[in-house]
Design a protein around this motif. Structure first.
Motif, PDB file in Angstrom:
ATOM      1  N   GLY A   1       0.699  -1.252  -0.307  1.00  0.00           N
ATOM      2  CA  GLY A   1       0.432  -0.263   0.447  1.00  0.00           C
ATOM      3  C   GLY A   1       1.237   0.968  -0.229  1.00  0.00           C
ATOM      4  N   TRP A   2       1.724   1.450   0.938  1.00  0.00           N
ATOM      5  CA  TRP A   2       3.011   2.008   0.766  1.00  0.00           C
ATOM      6  C   TRP A   2       3.462   2.620  -0.573  1.00  0.00           C
ATOM      7  N   ALA A   3       3.467   1.782  -1.541  1.00  0.00           N
ATOM      8  CA  ALA A   3       4.295   1.936  -2.828  1.00  0.00           C
ATOM      9  C   ALA A   3       3.216   2.335  -3.659  1.00  0.00           C
ATOM     10  N   ASP A   4       1.798   1.598  -3.339  1.00  0.00           N
ATOM     11  CA  ASP A   4       1.143   2.007  -4.121  1.00  0.00           C
ATOM     12  C   ASP A   4       0.832   3.963  -4.352  1.00  0.00           C
ATOM     13  N   ARG A   5       0.887   4.321  -2.851  1.00  0.00           N
ATOM     14  CA  ARG A   5       0.851   5.744  -2.254  1.00  0.00           C
ATOM     15  C   ARG A   5       2.357   6.992  -3.178  1.00  0.00           C
ATOM     16  N   LEU A   6       3.408   5.903  -3.093  1.00  0.00           N
ATOM     17  CA  LEU A   6       3.985   6.760  -3.701  1.00  0.00           C
ATOM     18  C   LEU A   6       4.081   6.707  -4.838  1.00  0.00           C
ATOM     19  N   VAL A   7       3.181   5.485  -5.819  1.00  0.00           N
ATOM     20  CA  VAL A   7       2.885   5.628  -7.191  1.00  0.00           C
ATOM     21  C   VAL A   7       2.546   7.182  -7.577  1.00  0.00           C
ATOM     22  N   ALA A   8       1.474   6.506  -7.067  1.00  0.00           N
ATOM     23  CA  ALA A   8       0.289   7.873  -7.311  1.00  0.00           C
ATOM     24  C   ALA A   8       0.817   9.051  -6.931  1.00  0.00           C
ATOM     25  N   ALA A   9       1.565   9.425  -5.586  1.00  0.00           N
ATOM     26  CA  ALA A   9       2.000  11.113  -5.806  1.00  0.00           C
ATOM     27  C   ALA A   9       3.281  11.832  -6.556  1.00  0.00           C
ATOM     28  N   GLY A  10       3.582  10.833  -7.571  1.00  0.00           N
ATOM     29  CA  GLY A  10       4.298  10.398  -8.203  1.00  0.00           C
ATOM     30  C   GLY A  10       6.131  10.851  -7.908  1.00  0.00           C
ATOM     31  N   LEU A  11       5.922  10.131  -7.348  1.00  0.00           N
ATOM     32  CA  LEU A  11       7.217   9.696  -6.448  1.00  0.00           C
ATOM     33  C   LEU A  11       8.367   8.862  -7.111  1.00  0.00           C
ATOM     34  N   LEU A  12       7.277   7.798  -7.471  1.00  0.00           N
ATOM     35  CA  LEU A  12       8.296   6.574  -8.085  1.00  0.00           C
ATOM     36  C   LEU A  12       7.329   6.303  -9.066  1.00  0.00           C
ATOM     37  N   THR A  13       8.547   5.158 -10.101  1.00  0.00           N
ATOM     38  CA  THR A  13       7.132   4.678 -11.549  1.00  0.00           C
ATOM     39  C   THR A  13       6.810   3.425 -10.285  1.00  0.00           C
ATOM     40  N   GLU A  14       5.959   2.579 -11.457  1.00  0.00           N
ATOM     41  CA  GLU A  14       6.321   1.471 -10.994  1.00  0.00           C
ATOM     42  C   GLU A  14       7.150   0.895 -10.783  1.00  0.00           C
ATOM     43  N   GLU A  15       7.790   0.523 -11.723  1.00  0.00           N
ATOM     44  CA  GLU A  15       9.003   0.226 -11.680  1.00  0.00           C
ATOM     45  C   GLU A  15      10.071   0.111 -10.742  1.00  0.00           C
ATOM     46  N   ASP A  16      10.193   1.693  -9.962  1.00  0.00           N
ATOM     47  CA  ASP A  16      10.891   2.365  -9.318  1.00  0.00           C
ATOM     48  C   ASP A  16      10.446   1.378  -7.872  1.00  0.00           C
ATOM     49  N   ALA A  17       9.422   0.735  -8.153  1.00  0.00           N
ATOM     50  CA  ALA A  17       8.459   0.803  -6.732  1.00  0.00           C
ATOM     51  C   ALA A  17       7.979  -0.817  -6.883  1.00  0.00           C
ATOM     52  N   LYS A  18       8.609  -1.587  -7.454  1.00  0.00           N
ATOM     53  CA  LYS A  18       8.929  -3.255  -6.908  1.00  0.00           C
ATOM     54  C   LYS A  18       9.277  -3.215  -5.593  1.00  0.00           C
TER      55      LYS A  18
END
Length: 206
Positions: free
Chosen positions: A189-206
């Motif tokens: 869920g934290w990864a999803d939030r960081l992606v939604a905030a535009g700080l990481l891409t989905e690839e970055d957040a794996k």
């Protein structure tokens, strides 16, 4: 607004902190419940987190409760076993943010000596751009003062801070200061939030 800095709690966000689980395994759930009802162990730990000496505080408490002396001393002597395991994906997210150039801070209720000890086992605890350790600050979450101290030190506007913590009371206090917040229930869920905030891409957040 897009966050300008991200703030991680540590216990139960980067490292699991489950003293009850440790004691259940060591002395059994029934005895653990009896001990926690007899001794305010979390209150003892709060004193350490406010800056009292790790060893002295725990050993003094152990002497106050001779029936539980050996068990209380485990809180100190086997402390790293209470603070384990690492939440690996959270560590990867911390490093992914820093690789993107996003300032990353910690804000944690943690004692001075216990933090230094933990860092010898978990070197990533030293990777934050700004560490905010309650033992050094003399105040613990969710006291509003600790959030104010972070704001004054880091120079980032409250509304530009994104903070994650596993405790709702800590999140509520941060939100009251105007911070963006995320109640941590797991790294996905934290990864999803960081992606939604535009700080990481989905690839970055794996």
């Amino acid at each position: 607004m897009q966050p300008q800095a991200v703030i991680f709690d540590i216990g139960n966000v980067l490292i699991e902190w489950q003293p009850e689980r440790f004691y259940d395994a060591e002395i059994g759930e029934d005895r653990r419940r009896e001990m926690f009802a007899s001794v305010d162990l979390h209150g003892m730990n709060d004193r350490v987190d406010r800056g009292e000496h790790f060893t002295e505080t725990i050993y003094a408490t152990a002497e106050e409760y001779p029936a539980w002396r050996d068990e209380i001393r485990m809180w100190h002597d086997r402390w790293i076993e209470l603070a384990t395991p690492v939440i690996d994906r959270s560590v990867r997210l911390l490093r992914a943010l820093r690789a993107k150039g996003v300032p990353v801070f910690s804000l944690t209720n943690f004692g001075i000596q216990s933090f230094d000890y933990a860092a010898t086992h978990y070197p990533f605890l030293l990777e934050f751009d700004r560490p905010y350790i309650s033992g050094h600050m003399g105040v613990i979450k969710p006291d509003p003062q600790i959030y104010r101290m972070v704001e004054e030190d880091c120079g980032v506007a409250p509304e530009a801070l994104l903070f994650t913590d596993d405790r709702p009371d800590n999140i509520t206090a941060a939100r009251a200061r105007g911070w963006q917040t995320h109640l941590f229930t797991g790294p996905d869920g934290w990864a999803d939030r960081l992606v939604a905030a535009g700080l990481l891409t989905e690839e970055d957040a794996k």
